[in-house]
Motif scaffolding. Structure first.
Motif, PDB file in Angstrom:
ATOM      1  N   GLY A  49      -0.153  -2.805  10.892  1.00  0.00           N
ATOM      2  CA  GLY A  49       0.328  -2.897   9.512  1.00  0.00           C
ATOM      3  C   GLY A  49      -0.567  -3.758   8.649  1.00  0.00           C
ATOM      4  O   GLY A  49      -0.812  -3.449   7.480  1.00  0.00           O
ATOM      5  N   VAL A  50      -1.084  -4.838   9.215  1.00  0.00           N
ATOM      6  CA  VAL A  50      -2.011  -5.697   8.483  1.00  0.00           C
ATOM      7  C   VAL A  50      -3.287  -4.923   8.170  1.00  0.00           C
ATOM      8  O   VAL A  50      -3.796  -4.948   7.042  1.00  0.00           O
ATOM      9  CB  VAL A  50      -2.325  -6.990   9.285  1.00  0.00           C
ATOM     10  N   PHE A  51      -3.821  -4.216   9.175  1.00  0.00           N
ATOM     11  CA  PHE A  51      -5.054  -3.442   8.964  1.00  0.00           C
ATOM     12  C   PHE A  51      -4.880  -2.350   7.909  1.00  0.00           C
ATOM     13  O   PHE A  51      -5.786  -2.090   7.129  1.00  0.00           O
ATOM     14  CB  PHE A  51      -5.543  -2.816  10.273  1.00  0.00           C
ATOM     15  N   TRP A  52      -3.717  -1.713   7.886  1.00  0.00           N
ATOM     16  CA  TRP A  52      -3.446  -0.650   6.912  1.00  0.00           C
ATOM     17  C   TRP A  52      -2.985  -1.205   5.558  1.00  0.00           C
ATOM     18  O   TRP A  52      -2.743  -0.430   4.645  1.00  0.00           O
ATOM     19  CB  TRP A  52      -2.354   0.285   7.444  1.00  0.00           C
ATOM     20  N   HIS A  53      -2.805  -2.505   5.456  1.00  0.00           N
ATOM     21  CA  HIS A  53      -2.205  -3.140   4.274  1.00  0.00           C
ATOM     22  C   HIS A  53      -0.794  -2.603   4.056  1.00  0.00           C
ATOM     23  O   HIS A  53      -0.360  -2.357   2.922  1.00  0.00           O
ATOM     24  CB  HIS A  53      -3.074  -2.926   3.021  1.00  0.00           C
ATOM     25  N   GLU A  54      -0.077  -2.410   5.166  1.00  0.00           N
ATOM     26  CA  GLU A  54       1.289  -1.874   5.167  1.00  0.00           C
ATOM     27  C   GLU A  54       2.183  -2.723   6.077  1.00  0.00           C
ATOM     28  O   GLU A  54       3.017  -2.198   6.806  1.00  0.00           O
ATOM     29  CB  GLU A  54       1.274  -0.419   5.678  1.00  0.00           C
ATOM     30  N   PHE A  55       1.993  -4.053   6.037  1.00  0.00           N
ATOM     31  CA  PHE A  55       2.705  -4.931   6.965  1.00  0.00           C
ATOM     32  C   PHE A  55       4.221  -4.773   6.850  1.00  0.00           C
ATOM     33  O   PHE A  55       4.904  -4.550   7.852  1.00  0.00           O
ATOM     34  CB  PHE A  55       2.297  -6.392   6.746  1.00  0.00           C
ATOM     35  N   ILE A  90       2.461   6.553  16.667  1.00  0.00           N
ATOM     36  CA  ILE A  90       3.340   7.227  15.697  1.00  0.00           C
ATOM     37  C   ILE A  90       3.500   6.395  14.428  1.00  0.00           C
ATOM     38  O   ILE A  90       3.473   6.935  13.321  1.00  0.00           O
ATOM     39  CB  ILE A  90       4.697   7.557  16.346  1.00  0.00           C
ATOM     40  N   VAL A  91       3.676   5.094  14.578  1.00  0.00           N
ATOM     41  CA  VAL A  91       3.823   4.253  13.384  1.00  0.00           C
ATOM     42  C   VAL A  91       2.503   4.217  12.609  1.00  0.00           C
ATOM     43  O   VAL A  91       2.502   4.213  11.378  1.00  0.00           O
ATOM     44  CB  VAL A  91       4.331   2.839  13.743  1.00  0.00           C
ATOM     45  N   ASN A  92       1.366   4.251  13.299  1.00  0.00           N
ATOM     46  CA  ASN A  92       0.077   4.321  12.607  1.00  0.00           C
ATOM     47  C   ASN A  92      -0.078   5.641  11.860  1.00  0.00           C
ATOM     48  O   ASN A  92      -0.583   5.667  10.736  1.00  0.00           O
ATOM     49  CB  ASN A  92      -1.089   4.130  13.595  1.00  0.00           C
ATOM     50  N   ARG A  98       1.716   7.898   4.784  1.00  0.00           N
ATOM     51  CA  ARG A  98       2.217   7.206   3.591  1.00  0.00           C
ATOM     52  C   ARG A  98       1.076   6.931   2.613  1.00  0.00           C
ATOM     53  O   ARG A  98       1.248   7.039   1.396  1.00  0.00           O
ATOM     54  CB  ARG A  98       2.911   5.903   3.977  1.00  0.00           C
ATOM     55  N   LYS A  99      -0.095   6.580   3.134  1.00  0.00           N
ATOM     56  CA  LYS A  99      -1.254   6.296   2.274  1.00  0.00           C
ATOM     57  C   LYS A  99      -1.744   7.539   1.539  1.00  0.00           C
ATOM     58  O   LYS A  99      -2.167   7.451   0.390  1.00  0.00           O
ATOM     59  CB  LYS A  99      -2.420   5.736   3.106  1.00  0.00           C
ATOM     60  N   ILE A 100      -1.711   8.688   2.213  1.00  0.00           N
ATOM     61  CA  ILE A 100      -2.301   9.904   1.628  1.00  0.00           C
ATOM     62  C   ILE A 100      -1.253  10.893   1.121  1.00  0.00           C
ATOM     63  O   ILE A 100      -1.596  11.974   0.670  1.00  0.00           O
ATOM     64  CB  ILE A 100      -3.232  10.604   2.634  1.00  0.00           C
ATOM     65  N   ASN A 101       0.012  10.519   1.179  1.00  0.00           N
ATOM     66  CA  ASN A 101       1.114  11.413   0.843  1.00  0.00           C
ATOM     67  C   ASN A 101       1.025  11.928  -0.598  1.00  0.00           C
ATOM     68  O   ASN A 101       0.956  11.157  -1.544  1.00  0.00           O
ATOM     69  CB  ASN A 101       2.447  10.693   1.049  1.00  0.00           C
ATOM     70  N   VAL A 165       8.996   0.335  -0.597  1.00  0.00           N
ATOM     71  CA  VAL A 165       8.683   0.140   0.821  1.00  0.00           C
ATOM     72  C   VAL A 165       9.911   0.388   1.697  1.00  0.00           C
ATOM     73  O   VAL A 165       9.806   0.987   2.772  1.00  0.00           O
ATOM     74  CB  VAL A 165       8.054  -1.248   1.081  1.00  0.00           C
ATOM     75  N   LEU A 166      11.089  -0.023   1.250  1.00  0.00           N
ATOM     76  CA  LEU A 166      12.317   0.225   2.004  1.00  0.00           C
ATOM     77  C   LEU A 166      12.651   1.716   1.989  1.00  0.00           C
ATOM     78  O   LEU A 166      12.989   2.289   3.027  1.00  0.00           O
ATOM     79  CB  LEU A 166      13.479  -0.599   1.432  1.00  0.00           C
ATOM     80  N   ARG A 167      12.537   2.323   0.823  1.00  0.00           N
ATOM     81  CA  ARG A 167      12.791   3.764   0.697  1.00  0.00           C
ATOM     82  C   ARG A 167      11.907   4.552   1.663  1.00  0.00           C
ATOM     83  O   ARG A 167      12.387   5.361   2.449  1.00  0.00           O
ATOM     84  CB  ARG A 167      12.512   4.219  -0.740  1.00  0.00           C
ATOM     85  N   ASP A 168      10.615   4.271   1.631  1.00  0.00           N
ATOM     86  CA  ASP A 168       9.684   5.009   2.481  1.00  0.00           C
ATOM     87  C   ASP A 168       9.917   4.730   3.963  1.00  0.00           C
ATOM     88  O   ASP A 168       9.839   5.640   4.786  1.00  0.00           O
ATOM     89  CB  ASP A 168       8.238   4.674   2.108  1.00  0.00           C
TER      90      ASP A 168
END
Length: 190
Positions: A49-55, A90-92, A98-101, A165-168
């Motif tokens: 999550g840190v690497f994706w900026h999606e912690f 799977i989480v990755n 989510r990034k490219i959606n 973030v909660l919605r997604d």
């Protein structure tokens, strides 16, 4: 490695508490083993999550799956290391998507509703290694439905309050658990 470490800790506990018999020691070792694997998965997902900026997203998805998945059942890997790799993978994938959606919220909500139906209709998916009794199956189905209802209420709140973030995380959690439910149904079909 984790199993050996848990065995070592269990033996240490038994030395301090000699009244622990073999059966209880086995339960302690199993609990320690599960604890350390979950911790490993948690940290791997958090670092991803840190690497994706999606912690925040990664932690929310982990927690939401952690609470729903035991009741919904679904696909289970054959070893702990495979489980760890699949869970983190799977989480990755969810973070990447989510990034490219480019899918509209309306479309995502329709997909969400479809996977709610999958979870409600098919859960719990029984694992042949640890089959559920009929009464346990009813309890697990009820709890999975309650959690899905709770997540859906949170989803509505997150949409109204614009907590993206909660919605997604809720949408992606239901998708992941729904796919796991279908995969488990397929893997354990009779």
């Amino acid at each position: 490695m984790i199993e050996k470490f848990c065995n070592f800790l269990t033996q240490k506990i038994r030395k301090k508490m000699p009244e622990i018999d073999d059966e209880r020691a086995e339960i302690i070792q199993y609990g320690l083993n599960q604890f350390f694997w979950i911790l490993l998965i948690f940290f791997a997902i958090a670092i991803s999550g840190v690497f994706w900026h999606e912690f925040c997203f990664s932690i929310l998805v982990f927690l939401e799956i952690y609470f729903l998945r035991p009741y919904a059942g679904g696909y289970h890997a054959d070893t702990e290391i495979k489980c760890c790799m699949i869970s983190v993978g799977i989480v990755n994938i969810a973070m990447l998507v989510r990034k490219i959606n480019e899918i509209s919220l309306d479309s995502m909500l329709m997909i969400y509703l479809c996977f709610i139906c999958v979870i409600v209709l098919f859960s719990p998916v029984d694992n042949p290694i640890h089959p559920l009794s009929k009464s346990d199956s009813r309890i697990y189905a009820k709890k999975s439905r309650q959690l899905v209802l709770g997540y859906s209420c949170l989803l509505v709140v997150s949409i109204v309050l614009r907590i993206i973030v909660l919605r997604d995380s809720i949408i992606y959690t239901i998708l992941i658990v729904g796919v796991s439910t279908l995969a488990g149904k397929w893997k354990y079909r009779k």
